[in-house]
Design a protein around this motif. Sequence first.
Motif, PDB file in Angstrom:
ATOM      1  N   LEU A 261       0.804  -1.224   0.000  1.00  0.00           N
ATOM      2  CA  LEU A 261       0.000   0.000   0.000  1.00  0.00           C
ATOM      3  C   LEU A 261       0.838   1.276   0.000  1.00  0.00           C
ATOM      4  O   LEU A 261       0.403   2.302  -0.510  1.00  0.00           O
ATOM      5  N   GLY A 262       2.023   1.216   0.581  1.00  0.00           N
ATOM      6  CA  GLY A 262       2.833   2.426   0.755  1.00  0.00           C
ATOM      7  C   GLY A 262       3.080   3.200  -0.524  1.00  0.00           C
ATOM      8  O   GLY A 262       2.817   4.404  -0.608  1.00  0.00           O
ATOM      9  N   LEU A 263       3.587   2.529  -1.558  1.00  0.00           N
ATOM     10  CA  LEU A 263       3.897   3.213  -2.809  1.00  0.00           C
ATOM     11  C   LEU A 263       2.633   3.530  -3.600  1.00  0.00           C
ATOM     12  O   LEU A 263       2.609   4.506  -4.364  1.00  0.00           O
ATOM     13  N   ALA A 264       1.583   2.725  -3.429  1.00  0.00           N
ATOM     14  CA  ALA A 264       0.311   3.031  -4.079  1.00  0.00           C
ATOM     15  C   ALA A 264      -0.261   4.331  -3.528  1.00  0.00           C
ATOM     16  O   ALA A 264      -0.815   5.158  -4.269  1.00  0.00           O
ATOM     17  N   ILE A 265      -0.116   4.557  -2.232  1.00  0.00           N
ATOM     18  CA  ILE A 265      -0.564   5.807  -1.603  1.00  0.00           C
ATOM     19  C   ILE A 265       0.257   6.974  -2.120  1.00  0.00           C
ATOM     20  O   ILE A 265      -0.283   8.046  -2.418  1.00  0.00           O
ATOM     21  N   VAL A 266       1.566   6.773  -2.247  1.00  0.00           N
ATOM     22  CA  VAL A 266       2.440   7.828  -2.799  1.00  0.00           C
ATOM     23  C   VAL A 266       1.969   8.229  -4.195  1.00  0.00           C
ATOM     24  O   VAL A 266       1.879   9.419  -4.522  1.00  0.00           O
ATOM     25  N   TRP A 267       1.656   7.231  -5.022  1.00  0.00           N
ATOM     26  CA  TRP A 267       1.201   7.485  -6.398  1.00  0.00           C
ATOM     27  C   TRP A 267      -0.081   8.320  -6.402  1.00  0.00           C
ATOM     28  O   TRP A 267      -0.209   9.292  -7.153  1.00  0.00           O
ATOM     29  N   GLU A 268      -1.039   7.952  -5.568  1.00  0.00           N
ATOM     30  CA  GLU A 268      -2.312   8.661  -5.508  1.00  0.00           C
ATOM     31  C   GLU A 268      -2.116  10.106  -5.038  1.00  0.00           C
ATOM     32  O   GLU A 268      -2.704  11.047  -5.603  1.00  0.00           O
ATOM     33  N   LEU A 269      -1.314  10.299  -4.005  1.00  0.00           N
ATOM     34  CA  LEU A 269      -1.140  11.623  -3.426  1.00  0.00           C
ATOM     35  C   LEU A 269      -0.399  12.572  -4.366  1.00  0.00           C
ATOM     36  O   LEU A 269      -0.783  13.737  -4.514  1.00  0.00           O
ATOM     37  N   ILE A 270       0.663  12.083  -5.009  1.00  0.00           N
ATOM     38  CA  ILE A 270       1.447  12.970  -5.873  1.00  0.00           C
ATOM     39  C   ILE A 270       0.641  13.375  -7.100  1.00  0.00           C
ATOM     40  O   ILE A 270       0.722  14.509  -7.573  1.00  0.00           O
ATOM     41  N   ASN A 271      -0.186  12.468  -7.622  1.00  0.00           N
ATOM     42  CA  ASN A 271      -1.025  12.802  -8.762  1.00  0.00           C
ATOM     43  C   ASN A 271      -2.126  13.785  -8.382  1.00  0.00           C
ATOM     44  O   ASN A 271      -2.525  14.622  -9.187  1.00  0.00           O
ATOM     45  N   ALA A 272      -2.622  13.686  -7.150  1.00  0.00           N
ATOM     46  CA  ALA A 272      -3.657  14.609  -6.683  1.00  0.00           C
ATOM     47  C   ALA A 272      -3.133  16.027  -6.579  1.00  0.00           C
ATOM     48  O   ALA A 272      -3.914  16.991  -6.621  1.00  0.00           O
ATOM     49  N   MET A 273      -1.808  16.183  -6.467  1.00  0.00           N
ATOM     50  CA  MET A 273      -1.206  17.510  -6.364  1.00  0.00           C
ATOM     51  C   MET A 273      -0.570  17.952  -7.685  1.00  0.00           C
ATOM     52  O   MET A 273       0.353  18.762  -7.702  1.00  0.00           O
ATOM     53  N   SER A 274      -1.055  17.387  -8.787  1.00  0.00           N
ATOM     54  CA  SER A 274      -0.580  17.743 -10.145  1.00  0.00           C
ATOM     55  C   SER A 274       0.899  17.429 -10.339  1.00  0.00           C
ATOM     56  O   SER A 274       1.593  18.099 -11.105  1.00  0.00           O
ATOM     57  N   GLY A 275       1.375  16.433  -9.624  1.00  0.00           N
ATOM     58  CA  GLY A 275       2.767  16.025  -9.780  1.00  0.00           C
ATOM     59  C   GLY A 275       2.856  14.641 -10.382  1.00  0.00           C
ATOM     60  O   GLY A 275       1.870  14.071 -10.833  1.00  0.00           O
ATOM     61  N   LYS A 276       4.050  14.101 -10.402  1.00  0.00           N
ATOM     62  CA  LYS A 276       4.234  12.734 -10.894  1.00  0.00           C
ATOM     63  C   LYS A 276       5.442  12.110 -10.206  1.00  0.00           C
ATOM     64  O   LYS A 276       6.292  12.815  -9.632  1.00  0.00           O
ATOM     65  N   ILE A 277       5.511  10.793 -10.256  1.00  0.00           N
ATOM     66  CA  ILE A 277       6.614  10.069  -9.645  1.00  0.00           C
ATOM     67  C   ILE A 277       7.102   9.000 -10.603  1.00  0.00           C
ATOM     68  O   ILE A 277       6.311   8.351 -11.288  1.00  0.00           O
ATOM     69  N   THR A 278       8.405   8.845 -10.667  1.00  0.00           N
ATOM     70  CA  THR A 278       9.031   7.790 -11.463  1.00  0.00           C
ATOM     71  C   THR A 278      10.098   7.122 -10.598  1.00  0.00           C
ATOM     72  O   THR A 278      10.463   7.634  -9.524  1.00  0.00           O
ATOM     73  N   VAL A 279      10.590   5.986 -11.039  1.00  0.00           N
ATOM     74  CA  VAL A 279      11.590   5.266 -10.251  1.00  0.00           C
ATOM     75  C   VAL A 279      12.648   4.683 -11.170  1.00  0.00           C
ATOM     76  O   VAL A 279      12.368   4.303 -12.310  1.00  0.00           O
ATOM     77  N   GLN A 280      13.865   4.636 -10.666  1.00  0.00           N
ATOM     78  CA  GLN A 280      14.982   4.023 -11.381  1.00  0.00           C
ATOM     79  C   GLN A 280      15.770   3.183 -10.388  1.00  0.00           C
ATOM     80  O   GLN A 280      16.066   3.643  -9.281  1.00  0.00           O
ATOM     81  N   SER A 281      16.052   1.951 -10.752  1.00  0.00           N
ATOM     82  CA  SER A 281      16.791   1.071  -9.852  1.00  0.00           C
ATOM     83  C   SER A 281      17.969   0.465 -10.600  1.00  0.00           C
ATOM     84  O   SER A 281      17.796  -0.238 -11.595  1.00  0.00           O
TER      85      SER A 281
END
Length: 300
Positions: A261-281
């Motif tokens: 749930l942790g990263l799914a919550i991050v995805w929802e919250l950042i999109n709600a604030m007109s932002g975006k998140i990506t990841v590189q490993s």
Amino acid sequence: MTFHIILVFICMGEFFYILHIRKQLTEWLKFLKNLHKNPKRNSFAKGNDILANINFELNGFLEENRKQFRKLQRAENAHQQLLTNLSHDVRTPLASLIGYLESLDSQNAKEQEEYIHIAYRKALDLQELIDMLFQWFKLASHEQIYQMEIYDINELTREIIIEYIPMFEDKEISFSVNIPDDEWHVKMDRIAYTRIISNLFTNAIKHGKCSLVEIVIRRLENRILISVSNNGAPIPKNELPFIFKRLYKCDSAHSGSGNGLGLAIVWELINAMSGKITVQSIPGEKTTFYLELPFIVREN
């Protein structure tokens, strides 16, 4: 005479057209009555007249309903899976907590102190899980209320990091911070942003099993880029596209006791604030989460 012949042909044409309509309506009625037996079936109508157009719209309506139904089925399955997983996730620390508390009476003073410390950690884990569960349900039910205000992203991030320093030290995790002294303003919800950074830190500490966390903030023209990196276990390349999906857990080497749930919550919250998140490993180096938020120019 000619007029009467024409009139007869017109009447015959209308008669056969009415028969055609009645036949098509009868077929539609039969089709709709049997739709529950074969929900994937479409209706058919010959020709290119108004009946064919109505039939086309009917099939489009049915297909849209099928899509919505499939979406509801997936949501219901995911909801059921969520409840099943969380039931297990809650019972495990709760049973452990109760076990340690029940054993206190039979232990000496030193063991009692150790058991109390362990029980306290288990209680914190349980509290974190419950908090995350409530957060997700608020997001999923669209009950989350955002207080969008303008903040200095650099100062706010420093405040969040300060709160995590004791945890980093307790886990013997080094941290590197590269945040400019400038004031860079972003319109966002303070609580949501705090939750995002907290979840990324927790993900690195608990599931990444890292020894170093890095936080860097940069400005890219009209965007602010916040990167949160850790040198823990890498995320397999084939799993990167799915890590922000609800309930998704990476392989056991990386995910540990995560609930998905942790990263799914991050995805929802950042999109709600007109932002975006990506990841590189990058195996052997680090895993980096990149947050982007719109930069606000404030007039003096």
